[in-house]
Design a protein around this motif. Structure first.
Motif, PDB file in Angstrom:
ATOM      1  N   THR A  33      73.527 -75.407  19.985  1.00 47.65           N
ATOM      2  CA  THR A  33      73.020 -74.041  19.815  1.00 47.65           C
ATOM      3  C   THR A  33      71.565 -73.858  20.253  1.00 47.65           C
ATOM      4  N   PRO A  36      71.249 -71.425  23.535  1.00 50.08           N
ATOM      5  CA  PRO A  36      71.565 -70.023  23.264  1.00 50.08           C
ATOM      6  C   PRO A  36      70.534 -69.340  22.341  1.00 50.08           C
ATOM      7  N   ILE A  37      70.013 -70.073  21.366  1.00 48.65           N
ATOM      8  CA  ILE A  37      69.002 -69.497  20.472  1.00 48.65           C
ATOM      9  C   ILE A  37      67.722 -69.218  21.244  1.00 48.65           C
ATOM     10  N   LEU A  39      67.410 -68.658  24.452  1.00 49.50           N
ATOM     11  CA  LEU A  39      67.686 -67.540  25.366  1.00 49.50           C
ATOM     12  C   LEU A  39      67.691 -66.213  24.613  1.00 49.50           C
ATOM     13  N   SER A  40      68.267 -66.204  23.432  1.00 49.53           N
ATOM     14  CA  SER A  40      68.288 -64.998  22.607  1.00 49.53           C
ATOM     15  C   SER A  40      66.871 -64.582  22.215  1.00 49.53           C
ATOM     16  N   ASN A  41      66.032 -65.545  21.829  1.00 49.64           N
ATOM     17  CA  ASN A  41      64.644 -65.241  21.472  1.00 49.64           C
ATOM     18  C   ASN A  41      63.864 -64.718  22.670  1.00 49.64           C
ATOM     19  N   ASN A  43      65.147 -63.113  25.302  1.00 45.33           N
ATOM     20  CA  ASN A  43      65.627 -61.758  25.581  1.00 45.33           C
ATOM     21  C   ASN A  43      65.060 -60.743  24.590  1.00 45.33           C
ATOM     22  N   LYS A  44      64.946 -61.132  23.332  1.00 49.62           N
ATOM     23  CA  LYS A  44      64.363 -60.251  22.315  1.00 49.62           C
ATOM     24  C   LYS A  44      62.910 -59.942  22.665  1.00 49.62           C
ATOM     25  N   ASN A  47      62.772 -57.657  25.785  1.00 50.87           N
ATOM     26  CA  ASN A  47      63.138 -56.281  25.418  1.00 50.87           C
ATOM     27  C   ASN A  47      61.985 -55.581  24.721  1.00 50.87           C
TER      28      ASN A  47
END
Length: 191
Positions: A33, A36-37, A39-41, A43-44, A47
């Motif tokens: 994980t 993915p974590i 990458l998510s951070n 992207n956040k 944004n």
């Protein structure tokens, strides 16, 4: 099948085996994980940068630099460029003066220090009260204001900012975070 005798040695071996299997599974899940974590951070963060500065063509995350606040820490500065011309700076700022602890936000500034927009990244404020800092009715009063002329203080403290009803501490904290971002950007010199 014969029942294993309940001795200290057997219990220690059983617990050791359970601990080894559990730690191996946790290690596997962590490795699986991690990307993915991350990458998510990312992207956040991107944004939030998009919300606080005008349209840009560079990757502000690649050009991020740190500026000291003068309080023993540093803030992340993300220059937003369109065709190699600076269109704004996104500053990842925070305050610890919130009613329920830290408030983290992204504040966007023009080169002259005028606030473009703000976006709350994280907070633990009281639902229905302090959480209203994320709503346009509160945060939009900072848009197109320059902290050199617009004092970032609530009306109770002699400033022009309309505080959130029953959440003056959260409103003060929001102002503090934006002021920290502005001060850091001005002191550090815009690159």
């Amino acid at each position: 099948m014969a029942k294993t005798e309940s001795t200290f040695r057997n219990m220690a071996l059983s617990l050791t085996l359970i601990a080894l299997v559990s730690s191996a599974l946790l290690g596997f899940v962590n490795e699986f994980t991690r990307e993915p974590i991350a990458l998510s951070n990312l992207n956040k963060k991107l944004n939030a940068i998009r919300q606080v500065v005008p349209e840009f063509t560079n990757n502000p995350n690649d050009e991020m630099y740190m500026l000291p606040t003068g309080e023993g820490d540093s803030l992340e500065i993300y220059p937003a460029k369109k065709d190699d011309v600076i269109v704004g700076y996104a500053v990842n700022t925070y305050t610890s003066r919130g009613f329920s602890g830290n408030i983290s936000l992204m504040a966007g500034f023009k080169a002259d220090g005028t606030i473009i927009n703000t976006s709350v990244l994280e907070h633990k404020e009281t639902p229905g009260l302090g959480t209203k800092m994320t709503e346009p009715g509160f945060k939009d009063q900072f848009i197109d204001k320059n902290p050199s002329e617009f004092e970032l203080k609530v009306k109770k403290d002699g400033g022009p900012v309309d505080a959130i009803t029953a959440a003056t501490i959260s409103s003060r904290a929001f102002c503090d975070a934006v002021q920290r971002a502005y001060n850091t950007l001005q002191k550090g010199g815009i690159k």
